[in-house]
Scaffold this motif. Structure first.
Motif, PDB file in Angstrom:
ATOM      1  N   GLY A 404     -22.466 -18.324  54.578  1.00  0.00           N
ATOM      2  CA  GLY A 404     -23.603 -18.911  53.870  1.00  0.00           C
ATOM      3  C   GLY A 404     -23.655 -20.421  54.019  1.00  0.00           C
ATOM      4  N   LEU A 405     -22.518 -21.098  53.930  1.00  0.00           N
ATOM      5  CA  LEU A 405     -22.498 -22.552  54.095  1.00  0.00           C
ATOM      6  C   LEU A 405     -22.829 -22.953  55.526  1.00  0.00           C
ATOM      7  N   ALA A 406     -22.349 -22.178  56.504  1.00  0.00           N
ATOM      8  CA  ALA A 406     -22.692 -22.469  57.910  1.00  0.00           C
ATOM      9  C   ALA A 406     -24.187 -22.331  58.135  1.00  0.00           C
ATOM     10  N   GLN A 407     -24.798 -21.337  57.493  1.00  0.00           N
ATOM     11  CA  GLN A 407     -26.250 -21.163  57.620  1.00  0.00           C
ATOM     12  C   GLN A 407     -27.013 -22.337  57.009  1.00  0.00           C
ATOM     13  N   ARG A 408     -26.395 -23.023  56.063  1.00  0.00           N
ATOM     14  CA  ARG A 408     -27.025 -24.202  55.447  1.00  0.00           C
ATOM     15  C   ARG A 408     -26.808 -25.468  56.260  1.00  0.00           C
ATOM     16  N   GLY A 409     -26.011 -25.386  57.326  1.00  0.00           N
ATOM     17  CA  GLY A 409     -25.783 -26.544  58.176  1.00  0.00           C
ATOM     18  C   GLY A 409     -24.472 -27.259  57.941  1.00  0.00           C
ATOM     19  N   GLU A 410     -23.603 -26.726  57.067  1.00  0.00           N
ATOM     20  CA  GLU A 410     -22.309 -27.359  56.839  1.00  0.00           C
ATOM     21  C   GLU A 410     -21.389 -27.094  58.036  1.00  0.00           C
ATOM     22  N   ASP A 411     -20.517 -28.063  58.377  1.00  0.00           N
ATOM     23  CA  ASP A 411     -19.576 -27.813  59.468  1.00  0.00           C
ATOM     24  C   ASP A 411     -18.283 -27.232  58.908  1.00  0.00           C
ATOM     25  N   TYR A 412     -17.375 -26.866  59.806  1.00  0.00           N
ATOM     26  CA  TYR A 412     -16.183 -26.144  59.353  1.00  0.00           C
ATOM     27  C   TYR A 412     -15.291 -26.991  58.451  1.00  0.00           C
ATOM     28  N   ARG A 413     -15.269 -28.309  58.658  1.00  0.00           N
ATOM     29  CA  ARG A 413     -14.451 -29.161  57.801  1.00  0.00           C
ATOM     30  C   ARG A 413     -14.977 -29.143  56.368  1.00  0.00           C
ATOM     31  N   GLN A 414     -16.293 -29.207  56.223  1.00  0.00           N
ATOM     32  CA  GLN A 414     -16.883 -29.166  54.885  1.00  0.00           C
ATOM     33  C   GLN A 414     -16.634 -27.816  54.215  1.00  0.00           C
ATOM     34  N   ILE A 415     -16.706 -26.741  54.989  1.00  0.00           N
ATOM     35  CA  ILE A 415     -16.448 -25.405  54.446  1.00  0.00           C
ATOM     36  C   ILE A 415     -15.019 -25.319  53.917  1.00  0.00           C
ATOM     37  N   LEU A 416     -14.069 -25.770  54.734  1.00  0.00           N
ATOM     38  CA  LEU A 416     -12.663 -25.687  54.343  1.00  0.00           C
ATOM     39  C   LEU A 416     -12.367 -26.560  53.136  1.00  0.00           C
ATOM     40  N   ARG A 417     -12.929 -27.741  53.081  1.00  0.00           N
ATOM     41  CA  ARG A 417     -12.664 -28.639  51.950  1.00  0.00           C
ATOM     42  C   ARG A 417     -13.284 -28.116  50.659  1.00  0.00           C
ATOM     43  N   HIS A 418     -14.346 -27.326  50.791  1.00  0.00           N
ATOM     44  CA  HIS A 418     -14.948 -26.731  49.589  1.00  0.00           C
ATOM     45  C   HIS A 418     -14.018 -25.666  48.996  1.00  0.00           C
ATOM     46  N   TYR A 419     -13.494 -24.802  49.828  1.00  0.00           N
ATOM     47  CA  TYR A 419     -12.699 -23.670  49.324  1.00  0.00           C
ATOM     48  C   TYR A 419     -11.233 -24.023  49.090  1.00  0.00           C
ATOM     49  N   TYR A 420     -10.730 -25.045  49.752  1.00  0.00           N
ATOM     50  CA  TYR A 420      -9.342 -25.484  49.556  1.00  0.00           C
ATOM     51  C   TYR A 420      -9.376 -26.927  49.063  1.00  0.00           C
ATOM     52  N   GLN A 421      -9.589 -27.082  47.772  1.00  0.00           N
ATOM     53  CA  GLN A 421      -9.846 -28.389  47.179  1.00  0.00           C
ATOM     54  C   GLN A 421      -8.651 -29.331  47.362  1.00  0.00           C
ATOM     55  N   GLY A 422      -8.929 -30.519  47.917  1.00  0.00           N
ATOM     56  CA  GLY A 422      -7.901 -31.535  48.075  1.00  0.00           C
ATOM     57  C   GLY A 422      -7.035 -31.377  49.305  1.00  0.00           C
ATOM     58  N   ALA A 423      -7.251 -30.331  50.115  1.00  0.00           N
ATOM     59  CA  ALA A 423      -6.446 -30.136  51.330  1.00  0.00           C
ATOM     60  C   ALA A 423      -6.978 -31.024  52.448  1.00  0.00           C
ATOM     61  N   GLN A 424      -6.065 -31.461  53.332  1.00  0.00           N
ATOM     62  CA  GLN A 424      -6.431 -32.238  54.510  1.00  0.00           C
ATOM     63  C   GLN A 424      -6.349 -31.368  55.753  1.00  0.00           C
ATOM     64  N   ILE A 425      -7.141 -31.726  56.750  1.00  0.00           N
ATOM     65  CA  ILE A 425      -7.101 -31.034  58.039  1.00  0.00           C
ATOM     66  C   ILE A 425      -6.384 -31.948  59.021  1.00  0.00           C
ATOM     67  N   LEU A 426      -5.210 -31.525  59.488  1.00  0.00           N
ATOM     68  CA  LEU A 426      -4.366 -32.334  60.349  1.00  0.00           C
ATOM     69  C   LEU A 426      -3.796 -31.476  61.470  1.00  0.00           C
ATOM     70  N   PRO A 427      -3.342 -32.076  62.567  1.00  0.00           N
ATOM     71  CA  PRO A 427      -2.716 -31.286  63.630  1.00  0.00           C
ATOM     72  C   PRO A 427      -1.255 -30.970  63.269  1.00  0.00           C
ATOM     73  N   TYR A 428      -0.825 -29.766  63.648  1.00  0.00           N
ATOM     74  CA  TYR A 428       0.578 -29.445  63.382  1.00  0.00           C
ATOM     75  C   TYR A 428       1.473 -30.169  64.384  1.00  0.00           C
ATOM     76  N   PRO A 429       2.691 -30.518  63.962  1.00  0.00           N
ATOM     77  CA  PRO A 429       3.656 -31.065  64.911  1.00  0.00           C
ATOM     78  C   PRO A 429       4.359 -29.923  65.641  1.00  0.00           C
ATOM     79  N   SER A 430       5.350 -30.210  66.389  1.00  0.00           N
ATOM     80  CA  SER A 430       6.125 -29.176  67.067  1.00  0.00           C
ATOM     81  C   SER A 430       7.060 -28.558  66.051  1.00  0.00           C
ATOM     82  N   LEU A 431       6.735 -27.339  65.583  1.00  0.00           N
ATOM     83  CA  LEU A 431       7.504 -26.693  64.516  1.00  0.00           C
ATOM     84  C   LEU A 431       8.548 -25.756  65.102  1.00  0.00           C
TER      85      LEU A 431
END
Length: 431
Positions: A404-431
């Motif tokens: 539904g949010l994608a249909q409204r024009g939101e991008d994936y970062r906005q979608i993720l930040r809505h459902y996971y409040q306060g989380a950051q999107i970062l690259p993983y290191p070599s785990l």
């Protein structure tokens, strides 16, 4: 759709993450993708097939014990404490091999003309390696595959591949985060290929759109503080997601109730009719049910506790127990009972023969025998009508809400930040 994500596990430390990086890492700077171990099958015996690829069966110490030419089949089964392998080829006699160690490694080689290296297990194709190990009286087939090769199938198994890229990318980041957080080196595997973890159906679930969603978000994960978040997700919340602490043991700061945008979901609102015979099976201890009272709910309205009354007594159950017993899509539900309809064709009166003999007349007169036209009949059991909303536990990202949010024009970062409040999107290191 996935939809059961229970339990809390410690996050993996990400202390070396750069604080302001949100774009994919350039190709030349990429570390090898982490490997995850996925339990594909658990059964008394397993069947593999070499499609266009040659399969090599080894002992884990670098020795090849068998080669399966394209078209050959391999059956693995227990024989005492050993693992037995039976090779059947289109042009060769069957061959049998015993593996005292109780485990075998199967590696696909690239096929003719450079075709991709895949193996076929129980009629599904998979990338990566396969470990078959004994566990009790069963065999476990565990797929070892790098996370970026695993995810296109997960995204296509969890969401329709025709959905907008913003929703598919949100699913890719959430699924990558969830998978990496489940890695347990001391355990035999990290994830299951079912809704118990996240759904993974092999190569057939991949499409160009799911591969693009994974490629365009390569290495990106969700982080809170210095750890990967528990990026749980579900199909549809019915309008409002749930606080993790309202249904599980721990309230996590990023898993809080937020408005959902899942109005397009076919299970945004639903009804279920439960007939008396199913009620009897669901509440066998009390011989069925004729009343269900919701005793307490969560802040979003989901059932926390309910009392069930039946002919044989009462039960107090949690919302999760009610969902399991009745097969509900979610615990955001309410209950009503429908009175049984009168039978327009009542059964015929029983035979009067024998009542008007001298003995029968004396019995009627003394009250020992009740006339059949006065004999009470047991009331028919009522039918339960359930009205509910959503599908799944309701915590974290709603997949139909992402749509539904994608249909409204939101991008994936906005979608993720809505459902996971306060989380950051970062690259993983070599785990």
């Amino acid at each position: 759709m996935s939809l059961l994500r229970f339990g809390w596990r410690a996050g993996l430390p990400l202390a070396l993450l750069p604080a302001a990086v949100a774009a994919p890492v350039p190709m030349e700077a990429r570390a090898p993708a982490p490997v995850v171990r996925v339990l594909l099958q658990e059964a008394p015996s397993l069947e593999l097939e070499a499609g266009s690829s040659t399969l090599r069966l080894g002992d884990g110490a670098g020795r090849t014990l068998l080669e399966l030419a394209p078209g050959a089949r391999l059956r693995l089964f227990r024989s005492g404490s050993a693992l037995e392998a039976r090779l059947e080829g289109p042009a060769s006699a069957p061959r049998r091999l015993s593996l005292p160690s109780g485990q075998a490694w199967i590696d696909p080689a690239p096929g003719q003309g450079g075709s991709e290296a895949v193996l076929t297990l129980q009629q599904r194709r998979y990338r990566g390696r396969l470990l078959v190990r004994s566990e009790g009286d069963r065999l476990q087939a565990i797929n070892l595959i790098d996370i970026e090769s695993y995810l296109p199938s997960v995204v296509g198994s969890e969401m329709p591949a025709s959905w907008p890229q913003a929703a598919l990318r949100a699913q890719a980041v959430a699924a990558r985060t969830y998978a990496l957080r489940q890695r347990r080196p001391a355990a035999p595997f990290d994830l299951k290929a079912t809704v118990a973890s996240q759904v993974y159906k092999g190569v057939e679930a991949e499409t160009d759109s799911t591969r693009e969603a994974v490629r365009s978000t390569r290495s990106q994960v969700l982080v809170h503080g210095s750890a990967l978040i528990n990026a749980v997700f579900h199909s549809s919340s019915g309008g409002l997601t749930e606080n993790s602490g309202d249904i599980w043991r721990q309230q996590l700061p990023y898993l809080v109730s937020v408005p959902d945008f899942d109005q397009a979901s076919p299970v945004h609102a639903w009804q279920l009719r439960v007939e008396p015979d199913k009620l009897t099976r669901a509440f066998r201890e009390i011989d069925g049910a004729f009343r269900i009272e919701v005793l307490s709910t969560t802040s979003s309205g989901r059932i926390r506790q309910a009392r069930v009354t039946g002919p044989g007594g009462t039960l107090v159950l949690t919302g999760a127990e009610m969902r399991q017993r009745l097969g509900l899509r979610s615990t955001l539900a309410r209950f009503d009972f429908e009175a049984p309809k009168a039978n327009p064709f009542p059964p015929p009166l029983p035979s009067l023969q024998g009542l008007f003999t001298p003995e029968g007349i004396r019995s009627l007169a003394s009250g020992i025998v009740q006339p059949p036209w006065q004999t009470p009949r047991p009331a028919a059991a009522p039918t339960l009508l359930v009205s509910g909303r959503g599908y799944g536990h309701g915590v974290g990202m709603s997949q139909w809400g992402a749509y539904g949010l994608a249909q409204r024009g939101e991008d994936y970062r906005q979608i993720l930040r809505h459902y996971y409040q306060g989380a950051q999107i970062l690259p993983y290191p070599s785990l």
